[in-house]
Design an enzyme around this catalytic site. Structure first.
Site, PDB file in Angstrom:
ATOM      1  CB  SER A 126      -6.537   2.167  32.975  1.00 25.69           C
ATOM      2  OG  SER A 126      -7.504   1.986  33.989  1.00 25.69           O
ATOM      3  CE1 TYR A 169     -10.212  -0.832  30.088  1.00 25.43           C
ATOM      4  CE2 TYR A 169      -9.678  -0.474  32.400  1.00 25.43           C
ATOM      5  CZ  TYR A 169      -9.899   0.023  31.131  1.00 25.43           C
ATOM      6  OH  TYR A 169      -9.782   1.386  30.887  1.00 25.43           O
TER       7      TYR A 169
HETATM    8  P1  NAP Z   1     -15.249   4.806  24.720  1.00 24.20           P
HETATM    9  O1  NAP Z   1     -16.060   6.034  24.582  1.00 24.20           O
HETATM   10  O2  NAP Z   1     -15.906   3.488  24.809  1.00 24.20           O
HETATM   11  O3  NAP Z   1     -14.156   4.817  23.570  1.00 24.20           O
HETATM   12  C1  NAP Z   1     -13.420   3.685  23.219  1.00 24.20           C
HETATM   13  C2  NAP Z   1     -12.912   3.894  21.805  1.00 24.20           C
HETATM   14  O4  NAP Z   1     -12.193   2.727  21.384  1.00 24.20           O
HETATM   15  C3  NAP Z   1     -14.066   4.094  20.830  1.00 24.20           C
HETATM   16  O5  NAP Z   1     -13.662   4.978  19.828  1.00 24.20           O
HETATM   17  C4  NAP Z   1     -14.220   2.683  20.280  1.00 24.20           C
HETATM   18  O6  NAP Z   1     -14.854   2.637  19.036  1.00 24.20           O
HETATM   19  C5  NAP Z   1     -12.763   2.306  20.156  1.00 24.20           C
HETATM   20  N1  NAP Z   1     -12.631   0.876  19.944  1.00 24.20           N
HETATM   21  C6  NAP Z   1     -12.975  -0.129  20.768  1.00 24.20           C
HETATM   22  N2  NAP Z   1     -12.762  -1.308  20.166  1.00 24.20           N
HETATM   23  C7  NAP Z   1     -12.261  -1.038  18.930  1.00 24.20           C
HETATM   24  C8  NAP Z   1     -11.859  -1.828  17.824  1.00 24.20           C
HETATM   25  N3  NAP Z   1     -11.931  -3.172  17.855  1.00 24.20           N
HETATM   26  N4  NAP Z   1     -11.397  -1.205  16.722  1.00 24.20           N
HETATM   27  C9  NAP Z   1     -11.335   0.137  16.664  1.00 24.20           C
HETATM   28  N5  NAP Z   1     -11.719   0.946  17.665  1.00 24.20           N
HETATM   29  C10 NAP Z   1     -12.179   0.361  18.776  1.00 24.20           C
HETATM   30  O7  NAP Z   1     -14.400   4.913  26.052  1.00 24.20           O
HETATM   31  P2  NAP Z   1     -13.234   5.899  26.506  1.00 24.20           P
HETATM   32  O8  NAP Z   1     -13.390   6.025  27.960  1.00 24.20           O
HETATM   33  O9  NAP Z   1     -13.184   7.123  25.661  1.00 24.20           O
HETATM   34  O10 NAP Z   1     -11.972   4.983  26.234  1.00 24.20           O
HETATM   35  C11 NAP Z   1     -10.813   5.422  25.545  1.00 24.20           C
HETATM   36  C12 NAP Z   1      -9.591   4.800  26.196  1.00 24.20           C
HETATM   37  O11 NAP Z   1      -9.461   5.338  27.520  1.00 24.20           O
HETATM   38  C13 NAP Z   1      -9.686   3.288  26.364  1.00 24.20           C
HETATM   39  O12 NAP Z   1      -8.431   2.692  26.099  1.00 24.20           O
HETATM   40  C14 NAP Z   1     -10.056   3.135  27.826  1.00 24.20           C
HETATM   41  O13 NAP Z   1      -9.652   1.905  28.359  1.00 24.20           O
HETATM   42  C15 NAP Z   1      -9.283   4.283  28.421  1.00 24.20           C
HETATM   43  N6  NAP Z   1      -9.722   4.695  29.769  1.00 24.20           N
HETATM   44  C16 NAP Z   1     -10.955   5.208  29.974  1.00 24.20           C
HETATM   45  C17 NAP Z   1     -11.314   5.613  31.256  1.00 24.20           C
HETATM   46  C18 NAP Z   1     -12.659   6.224  31.573  1.00 24.20           C
HETATM   47  O14 NAP Z   1     -12.921   6.498  32.742  1.00 24.20           O
HETATM   48  N7  NAP Z   1     -13.518   6.470  30.613  1.00 24.20           N
HETATM   49  C19 NAP Z   1     -10.416   5.474  32.307  1.00 24.20           C
HETATM   50  C20 NAP Z   1      -9.171   4.936  32.048  1.00 24.20           C
HETATM   51  C21 NAP Z   1      -8.825   4.559  30.767  1.00 24.20           C
HETATM   52  P3  NAP Z   1     -16.481   2.380  18.982  1.00 24.20           P
HETATM   53  O15 NAP Z   1     -17.109   3.689  19.390  1.00 24.20           O
HETATM   54  O16 NAP Z   1     -16.697   2.017  17.563  1.00 24.20           O
HETATM   55  O17 NAP Z   1     -16.774   1.275  19.953  1.00 24.20           O
END
Ligand code: NAP
Length: 251
Positions: A143, A156
């Site tokens: 991130s 986080y």
């Molecule tokens: P998201 O749509 O909320 O996706 C998060 C994913 O992680 C979902 O598939 C979620 O499953 C899964 N997850 C969370 N807790 C879990 C658990 N206990 N067991 C299994 N799966 C779990 O958000 P995203 O933005 O795509 O995030 C993906 C990654 O990118 C994360 O590591 C996040 O920190 C990182 N990131 C995102 C951003 C951004 O701007 N969006 C920026 C930097 C980094 P559920 O759908 O079942 O909850």
């Protein structure tokens, strides 16, 4: 001439592949030819239907990565169903927002367990297989909070800064064993993770105002970096955290 980005014959595990960035990465790796094991705790129906259009082999594995209990079985099921494990993408992650002064132990532990502890122990389980095979690619989804402090997201920031550190440590230990460990640091992407930020008009405007590209990232914007780090094109790249952020960190 062979295409160094071709993933035909490779098997990739992507955690949190049901939505958002994880889904974007699963689709990109499939388009490059990799068979996909999509891991998560929610329905993989949407990801299944998109990945299946690429014609690669696909399996979905239900697992809650809030604890490390499922890590060995994720590796075993992938190898049993798809015949190997060449690429691991530690993408599953959560965020909890509150002022540091009020932050609870539960919000600390839940985020650290999912974002950092499970990513480390799933990497360990995958590497035990990859070291035997003599090659492997591990990609951690870090991130901007691997580089910056942020506000109101203490666990986080700790988890993503820790993940950048673990990426470097594992690269140092495993590079000579044929495993590349790297990370991607997404900037601000349109996913469930950022709904609260995008719904806050002022915060949304502040964020957009700092992104040189002038727009939020879409899950498909991550695919190219993931394919690069999963492919032989990155065989001499170890321990790096690659920002895919529309230029945010360049400001
Ligand atoms: P998201 O749509 O909320 O996706 C998060 C994913 O992680 C979902 O598939 C979620 O499953 C899964 N997850 C969370 N807790 C879990 C658990 N206990 N067991 C299994 N799966 C779990 O958000 P995203 O933005 O795509 O995030 C993906 C990654 O990118 C994360 O590591 C996040 O920190 C990182 N990131 C995102 C951003 C951004 O701007 N969006 C920026 C930097 C980094 P559920 O759908 O079942 O909850």
């Amino acid at each position: 001439m062979t295409n160094p980005f071709d993933l035909t014959g490779k098997v990739a595990v992507v955690t949190g592949a049901n939505t958002g960035i994880g889904q974007g990465i699963a689709v990109a790796l499939a388009q490059a030819g990799a068979a996909i094991a999509a891991v998560g705790r929610s329905s993989m129906e949407e990801t299944t239907s998109i990945v299946e259009t690429t014609g690669v082999r696909f399996v979905s594995i239900m697992a809650d990565l809030g604890t490390i209990a499922p890590v060995s079985s994720i590796v075993e099921e992938t190898v049993r169903s798809l015949g190997g494990l060449d690429i691991l993408v530690n993408n599953a992650g959560i965020i909890r927002r509150n002022d540091a002064i009020d932050f609870t132990e539960e919000d600390w532990d839940t985020v650290m367990n999912t974002n950092l502890k499970s990513a480390f122990f799933l990497s360990q389980a995958a590497a035990r297989h990859m070291i035997g095979a003599g090659h492997g690619k591990i990609i951690n989804i870090a991130s901007l909070l691997s580089f910056q402090g942020g506000i109101r997201i203490p666990s986080y920031t700790a988890s993503k800064s820790g993940l950048a550190g673990i990426t470097r440590l594992l690269a140092c230990e495993w590079a000579a064993k044929g495993i590349n460990v790297n990370a991607i640091a997404p900037g601000y992407f349109v996913t469930n993770n950022t709904t609260a930020l995008r719904e806050d008009k002022d915060r949304n405007a502040q964020i957009l105002g700092r992104i040189p590209a002038g727009r939020w990232g879409q899950p498909s914007d991550i695919g190219g970096a993931a394919v690069f780090l999963a492919s032989s094109a990155s065989d001499y790249v170890h321990g790096t955290v690659l920002p895919v952020d529309g230029g945010w960190l360049a400001r």
